[in-house]
Scaffold this motif. Structure first.
Motif, PDB file in Angstrom:
ATOM      1  N   GLU A 222       5.630   8.436  -8.418  1.00 21.08           N
ATOM      2  CA  GLU A 222       5.541   7.122  -7.793  1.00 21.08           C
ATOM      3  C   GLU A 222       6.016   5.895  -8.698  1.00 21.08           C
ATOM      4  O   GLU A 222       6.576   5.027  -8.240  1.00 21.08           O
ATOM      5  CB  GLU A 222       4.343   6.788  -7.174  1.00 21.08           C
ATOM      6  CG  GLU A 222       4.086   5.867  -6.145  1.00 21.08           C
ATOM      7  CD  GLU A 222       2.761   5.556  -5.434  1.00 21.08           C
ATOM      8  OE1 GLU A 222       2.427   4.586  -5.344  1.00 21.08           O
ATOM      9  OE2 GLU A 222       1.888   6.464  -5.523  1.00 21.08           O
TER      10      GLU A 222
ATOM     11  N   ARG B  23       1.895  10.424  -2.696  1.00 17.92           N
ATOM     12  CA  ARG B  23       0.433   9.820  -2.564  1.00 17.92           C
ATOM     13  C   ARG B  23       0.500   9.055  -1.201  1.00 17.92           C
ATOM     14  O   ARG B  23      -0.335   9.574  -0.221  1.00 17.92           O
ATOM     15  CB  ARG B  23       0.006   9.016  -3.705  1.00 17.92           C
ATOM     16  CG  ARG B  23      -1.414   8.243  -3.313  1.00 17.92           C
ATOM     17  CD  ARG B  23      -1.524   7.085  -4.198  1.00 17.92           C
ATOM     18  NE  ARG B  23      -0.766   6.043  -4.190  1.00 17.92           N
ATOM     19  CZ  ARG B  23      -0.581   5.214  -3.351  1.00 17.92           C
ATOM     20  NH1 ARG B  23      -1.665   5.156  -2.404  1.00 17.92           N
ATOM     21  NH2 ARG B  23       0.179   4.281  -3.314  1.00 17.92           N
ATOM     22  N   ARG B  24       1.279   8.424  -0.778  1.00 19.99           N
ATOM     23  CA  ARG B  24       1.443   7.941   0.520  1.00 19.99           C
ATOM     24  C   ARG B  24       1.903   8.311   1.541  1.00 19.99           C
ATOM     25  O   ARG B  24       1.518   8.598   2.743  1.00 19.99           O
ATOM     26  CB  ARG B  24       2.486   6.859   0.308  1.00 19.99           C
ATOM     27  CG  ARG B  24       2.397   5.413  -0.470  1.00 19.99           C
ATOM     28  CD  ARG B  24       3.025   4.242   0.153  1.00 19.99           C
ATOM     29  NE  ARG B  24       2.936   3.098  -0.629  1.00 19.99           N
ATOM     30  CZ  ARG B  24       3.612   2.880  -1.766  1.00 19.99           C
ATOM     31  NH1 ARG B  24       4.683   3.504  -2.020  1.00 19.99           N
ATOM     32  NH2 ARG B  24       3.664   1.751  -2.477  1.00 19.99           N
TER      33      ARG B  24
ATOM     34  N   SER C  95       7.241  -1.083  -1.270  1.00 18.88           N
ATOM     35  CA  SER C  95       6.419   0.012  -0.352  1.00 18.88           C
ATOM     36  C   SER C  95       7.527   1.215   0.237  1.00 18.88           C
ATOM     37  O   SER C  95       6.878   1.973   0.757  1.00 18.88           O
ATOM     38  CB  SER C  95       5.795  -0.933   0.809  1.00 18.88           C
ATOM     39  OG  SER C  95       6.760  -1.588   1.497  1.00 18.88           O
TER      40      SER C  95
ATOM     41  N   ASN D 180      -0.540   9.037   4.883  1.00 21.09           N
ATOM     42  CA  ASN D 180      -0.111   8.792   6.076  1.00 21.09           C
ATOM     43  C   ASN D 180      -0.228  10.156   6.929  1.00 21.09           C
ATOM     44  O   ASN D 180      -0.676  10.244   8.304  1.00 21.09           O
ATOM     45  CB  ASN D 180       1.124   8.598   6.108  1.00 21.09           C
ATOM     46  CG  ASN D 180       1.570   7.165   5.738  1.00 21.09           C
ATOM     47  OD1 ASN D 180       0.806   6.278   5.834  1.00 21.09           O
ATOM     48  ND2 ASN D 180       2.552   6.938   5.191  1.00 21.09           N
TER      49      ASN D 180
ATOM     50  N   SER E 273       6.835   8.288  -2.164  1.00 26.08           N
ATOM     51  CA  SER E 273       5.471   8.600  -2.637  1.00 26.08           C
ATOM     52  C   SER E 273       4.985   9.509  -2.092  1.00 26.08           C
ATOM     53  O   SER E 273       4.460   9.657  -1.135  1.00 26.08           O
ATOM     54  CB  SER E 273       4.825   7.189  -2.682  1.00 26.08           C
ATOM     55  OG  SER E 273       3.180   7.578  -3.166  1.00 26.08           O
TER      56      SER E 273
ATOM     57  N   SER F  85      -6.108   5.381   0.960  1.00 23.25           N
ATOM     58  CA  SER F  85      -4.702   5.481   0.390  1.00 23.25           C
ATOM     59  C   SER F  85      -4.713   6.875  -0.481  1.00 23.25           C
ATOM     60  O   SER F  85      -3.588   7.002  -1.091  1.00 23.25           O
ATOM     61  CB  SER F  85      -4.558   4.230  -0.661  1.00 23.25           C
ATOM     62  OG  SER F  85      -4.788   3.133   0.127  1.00 23.25           O
TER      63      SER F  85
END
Length: 844
Positions: A732, A636-637, A630, A641, A634, A719
């Motif tokens: 990722e 995407r993350r 985690s 966020n 990324s 997400s």
């Protein structure tokens, strides 16, 4: 007179505040007028224009302030959480009350056959001996016990379980055979009619086995007896976990059978090991003509750390530096320290070593200082039975070593940790409740592998909470497996998370011998206990979502029943006032880099220890449950966020826009009402704090009816998994270090530079504004600082002689002034602030 004035102000203010929460004001205008007319009294009367203005205020304030508090729009139907109503506990569950140990799962009927032993078996070999074993046959299902060589009175004590849903015959056949090289010899058998088999329901005592005379194929009695117990039961039977299941008829080998059974595992007890390296004395470097560059290297298992090179050049170096390790009980490996001299850029000379067994290290429960000790340094030490040892007492090292029991060793992310207790059991608080989980079934699973030319899935579940891991049995070749297994955990903190994962078993058909076979992840679910109502049974079907390089994919659904029972509501409420982590994390905090490194080491130790269990809980399973990757970058993350932050700030932004409309008189009636409200608050400042808290209280009461009625689940929209670009997903899933071609890496690097450039600009702007504030009194710009100092003196005199309420009213009226009195150019204070110097001029 003053009292009447205060009461009148409070009554008008209270009615104005009440009107903001009156749901009738959201009705169309004719209905609003009728409702307000019916509420009129002789003490208070609102004109229709004022009513219309209040209605506008209500709409604007609700849209701006409460939009972010409304429930989010539901996710796509395929990825949604679905509430179910299964037949739990065989119909024994009444409301939310606990009635039996297996009341959160559906009852599954099994036919149990316990083969205990045999006696007086006749010999079938030429030598007059026999190698007996037992076959239990029911329809197409056939189970076998192990065989004994040359034993006429064998003891097996094995249990066979046949699912009632898959029974294909009405006759149970138990046969005793003699193991032979060419063809096994028949000794005798026993028949049972399924309609005559008794039923057993726990907590009844186990059914006593009985002796049965063996019969030949014609039904005649022969020599030999077999002790058996046959009964109908459920999965609550104590024989269920260790029984041979009818599914195992298609599994070959003892390893395959062991890999499909349900098990409970315990994580090893983890400690932080603190090694404070203070100094060394009387070192003997090889080259006497130079000052040694000495450092200390410490190794514990696979963990290796080193201190910086001592600044005290000589044979008595000093460091006073802490090294942190993760150690697991039972302590199997010693701590090995070596003092080394950097004689060349890539060459280090060992000046001395010492090995310290962790069993004899002091254990610290608080922040009290542990006594330091001197350890002798030797050229060679005994490690793992080595005989060579050279004792030459000349050098020694001064250290303070202790096992930290006051910390919680993090093997999970703190955002969804399942346990927050310190390592030392003496510091544990009493439990506040019990968590019960019923793993019912799954449906719609995707084929995970190919066997005999067709897709198949051998699914099992793993649940992790605290130090206890549970693994269900593996259901062979089914896209809709039914487990119906129930597990229980003690709860010590409600702000914790339980994780349930579903995996495909790849070790049933010689997967270990194939080499490199890994259990494939099907999906996982996280449930935060603080979101559950106490003593309520939650039965939902959760989507199993997995992110693949080609996008998010639904792998099926898992059906769970969850109940959180609280033993003391007062103790649980009191937990919300305690720190989240043990006190040592706040008295002597670890750095972020230390926590990241220690968490990585902890997950490696847990996966290694659980991988040595039987059956093993494999590394890929443990790492997926602990969410090891985690922390990796990324795109995407990062976007997810960013939008989470924007969602949080959206309420403040909406309030700012609404206030800007008020200041610009977009709706004059609303602005006039705000003026009235502002005057009341200034005249009666004691109402400000009660107003704020009453407002928050009414918001909470108002939205109680929209409270979530189901546990949280994986959200693809939150997400950004459903809208991620394929290249972002490929990045990722890339390895670390990267394994992609250089042109793709260059493109991603340029993209990252572009994003980082924007972040750099924003951070620079924030720094500029802060430096302008600092320059107000720094005399960096002498004229600007002189103007500000004179302004402060004049303001102090004016504010001293002028009542505060007058100043507040004048400031408020100035901010809320009509656009006719505003200029399009920036204000004087803003112009002055923007002219202040910053340190951007000094940057290269």
């Amino acid at each position: 007179m003053e009292r009447n004035k205060a009461v009148g102000g409070r009554s008008f203010y209270t009615i104005l505040l009440f009107s903001l929460f009156d749901p009738d004001l959201l009705l169309p205008k004719p209905q609003v007028e009728r409702k307000i007319r019916s509420k009129r009294s002789s003490q208070f009367h609102l004109p229709l224009k004022l009513q219309e203005g209040i209605r506008v205020v209500v709409r604007v304030s609700r849209i701006s302030l409460f939009t972010k508090m409304m429930p989010p729009r539901p996710p796509p139907e395929d990825f949604a959480l679905k509430e179910t109503k299964p037949h739990l506990g065989g119909g024994k569950v009444s409301g939310d009350k606990l009635t039996s140990t297996y009341d959160l799962v559906e009852q599954m009927q099994y036919l149990y056959v316990r083969v205990v032993k045999a006696k007086d078996l006749p010999g079938k070999d030429v030598t007059g001996s026999c190698d007996p074993y037992v076959e239990v046959k029911l329809g197409n299902y056939l189970g076998k016990t192990r065989f004994f060589e040359k034993k006429s009175n064998p003891e097996w004590n094995q249990v066979f379980a046949f699912s009632k849903d898959r029974l294909q015959a009405s006759l149970l056949e138990v046969t005793v055979k003699d193991k032979d090289v060419v063809k096994d010899d028949f000794i005798g058998k026993v028949f049972f009619d399924l309609n005559e088999i008794p039923k057993r329901v726990p907590p009844d005592s186990p059914l006593a086995p009985q002796w049965y005379r063996l019969e030949d194929r014609q039904g005649n009695k022969v020599k030999g007896e077999l002790m058996l117990a046959v009964w109908m039961g459920t999965q609550a039977d104590e024989a269920f976990p260790e029984a041979w299941h009818s599914d195992a008829a298609f599994v070959s080998g003892a390893d395959g059978l062991a890999n499909m059974r349900s098990k409970v595992y315990l994580s090893p007890k983890l400690w932080y090991l603190r090694v404070n390296v203070i100094e060394a004395q009387d070192l003997q470097p090889g080259d006497k003509g130079r000052y040694p560059e000495v450092f200390v290297k410490a190794v514990l298992g696979n963990q290796a750390l080193r201190t910086r090179i001592s600044q005290a050049r000589g044979i008595n170096p000093m460091w006073n530096e802490d090294l942190m390790f993760v150690a697991a009980e039972p302590f199997e490996e010693p701590l090995i320290l070596s003092v080394e001299d950097r004689v060349a850029p890539n060459k280090d000379e060992v000046l001395g070593r010492c090995a310290i067994p962790l069993q004899y290290v002091d254990r610290r429960l608080d922040h009290k200082v542990v006594n330091s000790r001197w350890f002798n340094l030797e050229k060679h030490i005994i490690v793992e039975g080595e005989k060579k040892k050279e004792i030459k007492f000349a050098s020694r090292i001064h250290m303070r070593i202790c096992l930290e029991g006051g910390y919680h060793v993090l093997d999970e992310s703190t955002h969804y940790s399942s346990d927050l207790r310190p390592t030392a059991k003496q510091l544990w608080k009493s439990s506040i409740g019990v968590l019960e989980l019923g793993i019912l079934n799954a449906h719609g699973l995707m084929p995970m592998k190919t066997k005999d030319g067709r897709g198949t899935t051998d699914a099992y579940c793993v649940a992790k909470y605290g130090q206890k891991w549970v693994r269900t049995r593996t259901i062979i070749d089914s896209f809709a497996p039914k487990w119906n297994e129930q597990y229980t955990w003690e709860v010590f903190d409600p702000c914790t998370v339980i994780t349930i994962g579903v995996f495909d078993n790849c070790h049933l058909h010689g997967g270990d011998k194939a080499g490199g076979a890994k259990d494939t992840k099907i999906g996982k679910v996280r449930i935060r206990l603080s979101t559950l109502e106490t003593d309520r049974v939650y039965t939902h079907s959760y989507p199993l979502l997995v992110l693949h390089p080609n996008g998010v994919k639904k792998m099926g659904e898992i059906h769970l029943a969850v109940r959180f029972s609280c033993s003391s509501l007062l103790n649980m409420m009191h937990m919300y006032s305690h720190p989240l982590l043990p006190k040592m994390h706040y008295l002597h905090p670890l750095t972020v880099s230390q926590l990241d490194s220690l968490r990585h080491q902890a997950t490696q130790i847990v996966s290694m220890r659980l991988g040595r269990a039987e059956p093993p809980l494999r590394k890929e399973v443990v790492e997926y449950m602990l969410d090891v990757g985690s922390h990796m970058w990324s795109m995407r993350r990062s976007k997810a966020n960013f939008f989470r932050i924007m969602n949080v700030l959206g309420g403040l932004i909406a309030v700012g826009k609404w206030f800007d409309q008020i200041c610009n008189w977009k709706n004059p009636i609303t602005t006039v009402l705000i003026h009235i409200l502002f005057i009341i608050l200034v005249l009666y400042p004691e109402l400000i704090l009660p107003t704020i808290f009453l407002y928050l209280f009414l918001i909470g009461v108002w939205y109680y009816r929209w409270r979530p009625r189901h546990p949280p689940h994986m959200d693809t929209r939150l997400s950004h998994a459903d809208s991620a670009h394929p290249d972002e997903l490929d990045e990722e899933f890339d390895t670390f270090p990267t394994s992609r071609p250089s042109d793709i890496v260059r493109m991603r690097y340029d993209r990252l530079r572009s994003i980082a450039g924007r972040i750099q600009t924003v951070v620079g702007d924030l720094a500029t504004q802060g430096e302008r504030f600092q320059s107000l009194l720094s005399w960096r710009d002498p004229r600007a600082t002189a103007l500000f100092v004179i302004f402060c003196l004049v303001a102090a005199i004016i504010l001293y002689v002028t009542p505060f309420q007058v100043v507040a009213l004048l400031a408020g009226f100035y901010i809320l002034r009509h656009p006719r009195f505003r200029h399009k150019l920036p204000s004087v204070p803003l112009n002055f602030f923007r002219r202040l110097p910053a340190r951007t001029d000094s940057m290269l």
